[in-house]
Design a protein around this motif. Structure first.
Motif, PDB file in Angstrom:
ATOM      1  N   UNK A 137       0.824  -1.215   0.000  1.00  0.00           N
ATOM      2  CA  UNK A 137       0.000   0.000   0.000  1.00  0.00           C
ATOM      3  C   UNK A 137       0.855   1.261   0.000  1.00  0.00           C
ATOM      4  N   UNK A 138       1.921   1.225   0.806  1.00  0.00           N
ATOM      5  CA  UNK A 138       2.737   2.440   0.928  1.00  0.00           C
ATOM      6  C   UNK A 138       3.453   2.750  -0.385  1.00  0.00           C
ATOM      7  N   UNK A 139       4.027   1.728  -1.018  1.00  0.00           N
ATOM      8  CA  UNK A 139       4.750   1.984  -2.272  1.00  0.00           C
ATOM      9  C   UNK A 139       3.761   2.273  -3.396  1.00  0.00           C
ATOM     10  N   UNK A 140       2.669   1.515  -3.448  1.00  0.00           N
ATOM     11  CA  UNK A 140       1.650   1.725  -4.491  1.00  0.00           C
ATOM     12  C   UNK A 140       1.100   3.147  -4.455  1.00  0.00           C
ATOM     13  N   UNK A 141       0.968   3.699  -3.252  1.00  0.00           N
ATOM     14  CA  UNK A 141       0.363   5.024  -3.114  1.00  0.00           C
ATOM     15  C   UNK A 141       1.377   6.145  -2.885  1.00  0.00           C
ATOM     16  N   UNK A 142       2.649   5.809  -3.074  1.00  0.00           N
ATOM     17  CA  UNK A 142       3.704   6.806  -2.894  1.00  0.00           C
ATOM     18  C   UNK A 142       3.498   7.577  -1.589  1.00  0.00           C
ATOM     19  N   UNK A 143       3.283   6.824  -0.531  1.00  0.00           N
ATOM     20  CA  UNK A 143       3.001   7.376   0.806  1.00  0.00           C
ATOM     21  C   UNK A 143       4.060   8.412   1.220  1.00  0.00           C
ATOM     22  N   UNK A 144       3.586   9.571   1.643  1.00  0.00           N
ATOM     23  CA  UNK A 144       4.491  10.659   2.000  1.00  0.00           C
ATOM     24  C   UNK A 144       5.402  10.353   3.178  1.00  0.00           C
ATOM     25  N   UNK A 145       4.943   9.509   4.086  1.00  0.00           N
ATOM     26  CA  UNK A 145       5.764   9.185   5.262  1.00  0.00           C
ATOM     27  C   UNK A 145       6.637   7.945   5.045  1.00  0.00           C
ATOM     28  N   UNK A 146       6.602   7.394   3.839  1.00  0.00           N
ATOM     29  CA  UNK A 146       7.522   6.307   3.482  1.00  0.00           C
ATOM     30  C   UNK A 146       8.718   6.942   2.787  1.00  0.00           C
ATOM     31  N   UNK A 147       9.901   6.841   3.380  1.00  0.00           N
ATOM     32  CA  UNK A 147      11.030   7.588   2.841  1.00  0.00           C
ATOM     33  C   UNK A 147      12.176   6.734   2.316  1.00  0.00           C
ATOM     34  N   UNK A 148      11.940   5.432   2.113  1.00  0.00           N
ATOM     35  CA  UNK A 148      13.056   4.597   1.650  1.00  0.00           C
ATOM     36  C   UNK A 148      13.444   4.951   0.219  1.00  0.00           C
ATOM     37  N   UNK A 149      12.481   5.421  -0.568  1.00  0.00           N
ATOM     38  CA  UNK A 149      12.820   5.864  -1.924  1.00  0.00           C
ATOM     39  C   UNK A 149      13.797   7.046  -1.876  1.00  0.00           C
ATOM     40  N   UNK A 150      13.560   7.978  -0.968  1.00  0.00           N
ATOM     41  CA  UNK A 150      14.499   9.108  -0.824  1.00  0.00           C
ATOM     42  C   UNK A 150      15.877   8.622  -0.340  1.00  0.00           C
ATOM     43  N   UNK A 151      15.871   7.603   0.488  1.00  0.00           N
ATOM     44  CA  UNK A 151      17.155   7.093   0.997  1.00  0.00           C
ATOM     45  C   UNK A 151      17.997   6.509  -0.142  1.00  0.00           C
ATOM     46  N   UNK A 152      17.355   5.726  -1.005  1.00  0.00           N
ATOM     47  CA  UNK A 152      18.103   5.177  -2.156  1.00  0.00           C
ATOM     48  C   UNK A 152      18.557   6.308  -3.080  1.00  0.00           C
ATOM     49  N   UNK A 153      17.670   7.268  -3.313  1.00  0.00           N
ATOM     50  CA  UNK A 153      18.021   8.399  -4.167  1.00  0.00           C
ATOM     51  C   UNK A 153      19.251   9.101  -3.613  1.00  0.00           C
TER      52      UNK A 153
END
Lengths: 199, 199, 199, 199
Positions: free
Chosen positions: B91-107
């Motif tokens: 759900x978090x990745x599918x909805x690009x959840x604002x409080x999920x920050x692992x994408x920013x960490x990889x970036x």
């Protein structure tokens, strides 16, 4: 500085107070940082108040990791202004050299206090230099704010992240969702008598 | 996947090729990333060419640390698109959840490849979503690019940092300044026959 | 996974519970992580109790940033175990490739939750692999814990940092020093009824 | 410091030379750092020579990001030794305060230069304090190396990461695998005449 007869012992209150003292002495008010927060967040939370922004900036500044970075960065700015650093560090900080990135590294340790979701907000204000950041970047004043301008943007970005976390907690409470652990901490914090909050 | 009889051995060429394959398969061209670089850098280097931007994006993508982050992020996007992650990560990745920050960490691990001076550029493009980033953020397509949009912005920011380093080296060479070590590496790299450069 | 008729809304409680569920399902207990904390900290705080170590591990696991990293890392381990990642990512995670560092990057985002003072503890346990970490690194079981072993070490390191901060607060309170803001948060937290603490 | 009539212009050679000068002046030799690298890597590469370790330390020190961190950290150590920082920053750096983590943050920016795979090695040497690190941590000398000891460990960790990357490239070349882009850079670098290498 330290009296030889009194053994060193960390005084957290002194660190917190020095952080506020030096921000003010270098010309930055909590209100100005809160205005950056409002600029970053009002589009997501139309009812956000300046009072909330100020409170969240205060909470960011109450974190020791943030205080350490603020004090270290301002110290380097002040010493550069006084011409007391060795060459070529003096030149790089004095001229806000683009390839010198230690100021960004310190700023980043501040943003990180509320997690990676603040990275974007930091970059955005650091690039656009709104409000107080424009003044800190004015190179004609003789003052050197190579560290401070990044630090101020980072505090605003961290406060924005804190708001995002809190607003989610509020939303879930309104929906009657069971408390997640972080809500508990927030709830506990809100129960602290006003006069114990950082002023 | 791995044949039980052949012991595992890292194949760097395969990792590099998979990185390019998956970027292309997910609809991102090197040219589009180079356009972000041009947008970020043309104000500082008016003579910057698209060819240079493309080359610098290629060099960023040749770094193993970058390849690892690109492959891991795209893999998570693809699995989310196929609904194959467990709840609530799905759900978090599918909805690009604002409080999920692992994408920013990889970036961030990508931006870091050329140092902290790229933090600002990353935040800026990630906030404004110009060019390819706008398309990757279109939530109506059924595609999920929660990781990829941050990754693309990060590659552009890293390439911008690389350009800043190189331009300084060129400036010093024109001034007849003695080579600093980094210039040596650059010089060596330029002496590589064209056909050995990453295609 | 998500029902098309119910719009997505983040449920923090579900994220917190999934974190505990998956740690347990992958064979890691809170007690084992607390034992790593004890190993790291007993030399500095001879009176440290296992109960305190457990509590601090719980508090680290209540942080959303930590939960995101734990869930993402375990998901990748599980998918690698099932052979469901694309080549060559599958090979790299399956074989815990030394030049693949995304696991360390996630671990690092966990350590960071209580600041940079935890970096050293993380590296130390990750190198020595005491206790549960030795079991997670056993490559003969068919299980894949490429992410989980780094994550567990990182949670232990973060809990150690949290203890260091709290012990300082306690020391200052004993000395009758005025409360620093962080003490206020701690004090507030301690006033939370036991049954509202994470489980 | 800078003459008002000569406009500022970054001189990379001067930054590189100052880095070596200050390391030496503070009592740290390249050889001692190389010995830490050998300690960390000999178990993985039994044929590793001291010459290789030295070369890899030199290459780490040739990176601008590393030079910036080394100079900034040593500057703060020197100023603390002279008692010239403001309170309470003076006390925290002078006493290597455990809750002051800016030294670890700078160290980390050094480790990162060759990616996340170096985090573990950094933590390990920083905890065990072998060789030169033990001397730098001797608090009875009157010298202050709060930053330098972390910096030296970080340079050794980064050099270890660089070795891991190179050894993989060598292994693939021996297997006759097609060049990956990173090999090209390495190959180009090796073709640089000896006397142009950083001395």
């Amino acid at each position: 500085m330290t009296d030889a007869k009194i053994p060193y012992s960390l005084n957290s209150k002194a660190v917190a107070e020095a952080t506020r003292f030096w921000l003010q002495k270098r010309g930055v008010t909590i209100l100005e940082i809160a205005e950056l927060v409002m600029l970053l967040q009002k589009k997501y939370y139309p009812n956000l108040t300046m009072e909330e922004c100020i409170h969240n900036v205060e909470m960011v500044l109450s974190k020791r990791e943030v205080q350490n970075a603020v004090l270290t960065g301002i110290q380097l700015d002040v010493l550069a202004e006084e011409g007391k650093l060795f060459t070529p560090l003096q030149d790089m900080i004095e001229n806000d050299e683009g390839l010198y990135g230690v100021d960004e590294i310190l700023a980043f340790s501040i943003v990180n206090v509320y997690g990676s979701i603040g990275f974007t907000n930091y970059g955005y204000v650091d690039k656009l230099k709104p409000g107080v950041l424009e003044r800190l970047n004015d190179k004609t004043t003789g003052q050197i704010h190579t560290y401070l301008d990044d630090i101020v943007g980072a505090v605003a970005a961290a406060a924005s992240s804190r708001i995002a976390h809190r607003k989610q907690a509020e939303r879930e409470q309104e929906l009657g969702l069971p408390h997640a652990p972080e809500d508990v901490e927030e709830a506990a914090r809100r129960s602290v008598p006003e006069n114990e909050e950082p002023e």
